[in-house]
Enzyme design. Structure first.
Site: not given
Ligand code: NAP
Length: 283
Positions: A68, A130
């Site tokens: 992304k 997050g």
């Molecule tokens: P991302 O860019 O990797 O961001 C997630 C962030 O959360 C990272 O900074 C990560 O740190 C941090 N993190 C991980 N575990 C944590 C915890 N227990 N407490 C606090 N922070 C934590 O991922 P993303 O693209 O934003 O996606 C996040 C989630 O949303 C995923 O599960 C994804 O599948 C979901 N999502 C769903 C949709 C939908 O349409 N439903 C759309 C987009 C995303 P580290 O990198 O240091 O681990």
């Protein structure tokens, strides 16, 4: 079978994605000569792939983890939400491979929460776990929805601080706070708790918050949709709180991408049915 227009999803891995089911059901329903495919790409294949989309009959792409942010430098035009988040989940391919980038995650979330679930954002206090791509897209929309405050927590504090700075530049009225631990949050005043981390996707993941941090008057929205019910949602439901998983957001981000891709309104109910059937098979 050869289709006139090809669309698809790039990422790594992509094989578990439900997007092809959603988009192909819409193409069939609208009798369009188009198809949606999965394109699993290794990082060293990304540039070549993006430079040759027109040549390969590809008219639009969705983008997922881990590209992304990496696709940004190949875009010729970026929407305001792409400029804010530094991430695109939708690319529209124009003439001579002119690439326009959009981010439909934030608006997809809003459509579901505000229109479908009737949650009123104005004046609400939000806590978001997050500060990655999805959190950026969502908070960009939340401040437009005039929430009163947003508390941000990420394992990586720098990411949360960076997001706070970006949000402050957008809006001065909303109070944005970065917390270093969950204990700093006044949960009894939180109206909306959002999990925008992958914590909960695996069976072995713990619940990202403690039970006594939840209460029946908060809305708990977990972006995760597989599993359908995370430990967080189960705990919140047990306390009588309103909850949602991320399936509605997935649907609406797809619906919005479809409009960017084709210029046509997506057949919402057809796409929703395809998603529901797929999820029933997953359960
Ligand atoms: P991302 O860019 O990797 O961001 C997630 C962030 O959360 C990272 O900074 C990560 O740190 C941090 N993190 C991980 N575990 C944590 C915890 N227990 N407490 C606090 N922070 C934590 O991922 P993303 O693209 O934003 O996606 C996040 C989630 O949303 C995923 O599960 C994804 O599948 C979901 N999502 C769903 C949709 C939908 O349409 N439903 C759309 C987009 C995303 P580290 O990198 O240091 O681990």
């Amino acid at each position: 079978m050869r289709y006139k227009k090809v669309y698809g999803l790039i990422g790594w891995p992509v094989k578990h994605s439900l997007s092809p089911l959603m988009h192909n059901s819409a193409f069939r329903y609208l009798k369009m000569d188009a198809c949606y495919k999965l394109f699993p790409l290794k990082e060293d294949e990304l540039e070549d792939f993006l430079r040759n989309l027109s040549k390969n009959n590809i008219f639009g792409l969705n983008v997922t983890i881990p590209y992304k942010e990496k696709v940004i430098k190949y875009l010729d035009w970026k929407s305001a939400s792409v400029r804010f988040t530094g991430a695109a989940n939708t690319i529209v391919v124009g003439e001579e491979n002119y690439l326009k980038g959009f981010n439909t995650d934030g608006l997809g979330f809003m459509r579901h929460l505000v229109y479908d679930l009737k949650f009123k954002l104005q004046g609400k206090n939000v806590f978001i776990l997050g500060a990655g791509g999805a959190a950026k897209a969502i908070t960009y929309q939340l401040i437009r929805g005039k929430v009163r405050s947003i508390a941000l927590y990420d394992i990586d504090r720098e990411k949360a601080k960076d997001l706070k700075e970006r949000l402050n530049q957008q809006d001065k009225a909303c109070v944005i706070r970065v917390v270093s631990s969950l204990e700093e949050v006044d949960f009894k005043n939180i109206d909306l708790l959002i999990n925008a981390t992958p914590c909960g996707m695996r069976k072995t993941d713990p619940c990202p918050v403690k039970k006594d941090m939840l209460h029946k008057d908060m809305f708990v929205y977990d972006l995760i949709y597989n599993p359908i019910q995370t430990k967080l949602l189960k705990l919140a439901q047990g306390l009588g709180a309103r909850t949602s998983n991320g399936l509605g957001m997935l649907l609406y981000q797809g619906v919005l991408s479809f409009k960017h891709f084709t210029g046509k309104y997506a057949p919402l109910h057809i796409m929703e049915r395809a998603l529901k059937e797929a999820v029933e098979r997953l359960c």
